[in-house]
Design an enzyme around this catalytic site. Structure first.
Site, PDB file in Angstrom:
ATOM      1  CG  HIS A  19      -1.947  -1.098   1.240  1.00 55.79           C
ATOM      2  ND1 HIS A  19      -2.924  -1.253   0.931  1.00 55.79           N
ATOM      3  CD2 HIS A  19      -1.445  -2.692   1.988  1.00 55.79           C
ATOM      4  CE1 HIS A  19      -3.635  -2.400   1.123  1.00 55.79           C
ATOM      5  NE2 HIS A  19      -2.694  -3.172   1.583  1.00 55.79           N
ATOM      6  CG  HIS A 197      -6.288  -6.611   1.673  1.00 50.59           C
ATOM      7  ND1 HIS A 197      -6.022  -6.333   0.512  1.00 50.59           N
ATOM      8  CD2 HIS A 197      -5.348  -6.538   2.651  1.00 50.59           C
ATOM      9  CE1 HIS A 197      -5.001  -5.497   0.566  1.00 50.59           C
ATOM     10  NE2 HIS A 197      -4.738  -5.733   1.903  1.00 50.59           N
ATOM     11  CD  GLU A 200      -4.663  -8.058   7.148  1.00 49.39           C
ATOM     12  OE1 GLU A 200      -5.793  -7.631   6.380  1.00 49.39           O
ATOM     13  OE2 GLU A 200      -3.995  -7.633   7.452  1.00 49.39           O
TER      14      GLU A 200
HETATM   15  N1  ADE Z   1      -4.823  -1.198   4.358  1.00 54.11           N
HETATM   16  C1  ADE Z   1      -3.428  -0.984   4.328  1.00 54.11           C
HETATM   17  N2  ADE Z   1      -2.859  -2.264   4.797  1.00 54.11           N
HETATM   18  C2  ADE Z   1      -4.138  -3.037   4.959  1.00 54.11           C
HETATM   19  C3  ADE Z   1      -4.118  -4.262   5.329  1.00 54.11           C
HETATM   20  N3  ADE Z   1      -2.935  -5.163   5.930  1.00 54.11           N
HETATM   21  N4  ADE Z   1      -5.437  -4.943   5.359  1.00 54.11           N
HETATM   22  C4  ADE Z   1      -6.204  -4.312   5.297  1.00 54.11           C
HETATM   23  N5  ADE Z   1      -6.257  -3.148   4.604  1.00 54.11           N
HETATM   24  C5  ADE Z   1      -4.956  -2.456   4.679  1.00 54.11           C
HETATM   25 ZN    ZN Z   2      -2.430  -5.073   2.595  1.00 51.56          ZN
END
Ligand code: ADE
Ligand code: ZN
Length: 337
Positions: A19, A197, A200
């Site tokens: 990011h 994503h 996570e």
């Molecule tokens: N935005 C920046 N890093 C992130 C992450 N690890 N998970 C979700 N959104 C994000």
């Molecule tokens: Zn991320």
């Protein structure tokens, strides 16, 4: 530098999960705050770093969005991205697919065009200065509405030729991929690649949804897929790339200890895992730091590290002939090292 450190630094690699707002180092945050007359709730660089102790994703996101408020002009976005490319080049990154969050900026009055012009000029700079190729991934913030994501896609319309893919980030739990199925269908119809994503913090069901409802080309993170053996078998069969981020996983408490990180278990189960930095300024390391940390914590061999680097190219959005050339460069590097 140990032999393994120098092996990692020179190993040709791609970064697929970064990011750009997460590469904002505290020093640059202060410089931009001053340049733009923006106040930030910190008195020193040390003060900022001390605030970077997170117990989950939301803890981090609150600080990350606040930090992004210093980014105002096209030059700010250029300087931010150029600093990342310089750092990545030093880590042996020869191709970077970087994510950006337009809504973080447009929602506070910064024009979409300002953001993307700054990023594109830095990408051009990375190509001339470092010979690095780059691609842009535009992320939707999943805590915002489907309507807001559609509006962002509309803003991107004049720039579609410069954007490789769309992504989905921000607070995962409670915002499943299904919320964005129609936006992803629209993005796919425009010829964009798709990443999201998933897994996570969210459950394996979110990874299923990313595959079945969003039709993603790549999964960002994917750690919790390991809780579902049928899903693991499917991801392996489909050759789905997972962009894994070890230091991020540690800092956001996705894993309690890097010694327990599942990266080699993923590879052993046939998953195409890669190593990435996610938000390096916040998580204490760029991509080579992530390779070094995970190699030390899991005792990874040079062969395993080379597999992770190969996966970073096969999972990229580069054309097949370029991927083949980069894989050959890894072979040549191994033969010579
Ligand atoms: N935005 C920046 N890093 C992130 C992450 N690890 N998970 C979700 N959104 C994000
Ligand atoms: Zn991320």
């Amino acid at each position: 530098m140990t032999d393994l450190d120098s092996f990692i630094a020179r190993l040709p690699k791609a970064e697929l999960h970064l990011h750009i707002e997460g590469s904002l180092e505290p020093e640059l945050m202060f410089a931009l705050a001053k340049r733009n007359g923006v106040s930030i709730p910190y008195t020193s660089v040390e003060d900022v770093r001390a605030a970077y102790a997170f117990s989950n994703l939301q803890d981090f996101l609150d600080i990350y969005y606040a930090g992004a408020s210093v980014l105002v002009t096209e030059a700010d976005f250029h300087d931010l991205a150029m600093a990342y490319f310089d750092r990545a080049a030093a880590d042996g990154v020869i191709h970077a697919e970087i994510m950006f969050d337009p809504q973080t900026h447009t929602d506070r009055g910064v024009a979409f065009d300002t953001v993307i012009r700054g990023l594109l000029s830095a990408m051009a700079g990375a190509e001339t200065k470092h010979g690095m190729t780059c691609a842009l991934i535009m992320c939707f913030l999943r805590h915002l509405s489907e309507q807001a994501a559609f509006e962002t896609l509309a803003m991107a319309e004049p720039w579609l030729g410069t954007i490789a893919a769309v992504g989905l980030d921000s607070s995962e739990v409670g915002h499943p991929p299904s919320k964005f199925a129609r936006v992803y269908a629209a993005a796919r119809a425009k010829g964009l690649k798709l990443v999201a994503h998933a897994g996570e913090e969210g459950p394996p069901e979110y990874v299923h949804e990313a595959l079945d409802l969003l039709h993603v080309d790549r999964i960002d993170h994917g750690n919790r897929a390991l809780e579902d053996p049928v899903l693991v078998e499917r991801l392996a069969r489909e050759g789905m790339t997972l962009t894994v981020c070890p230091l991020s996983n540690l800092k956001l408490c996705v894993v309690g200890d890097l010694a327990d990180h599942p990266i080699d278990r993923m590879l052993a189960q046939g998953l195409k895992a890669t190593v990435n930095s996610d938000d390096p300024a916040y998580f204490g390391g760029y991509v080579a730091d992530n390779y070094r940390a995970i190699a030390a914590a899991r005792g990874l061999s040079q062969d395993v590290l080379a597999t992770l680097a190969r996966n970073s190219f096969t999972g990229s959005f580069l054309p097949p002939e370029t991927i083949a050339r980069h894989l050959a460069s890894i072979d040549a590097y191994l033969a010579g090292s």
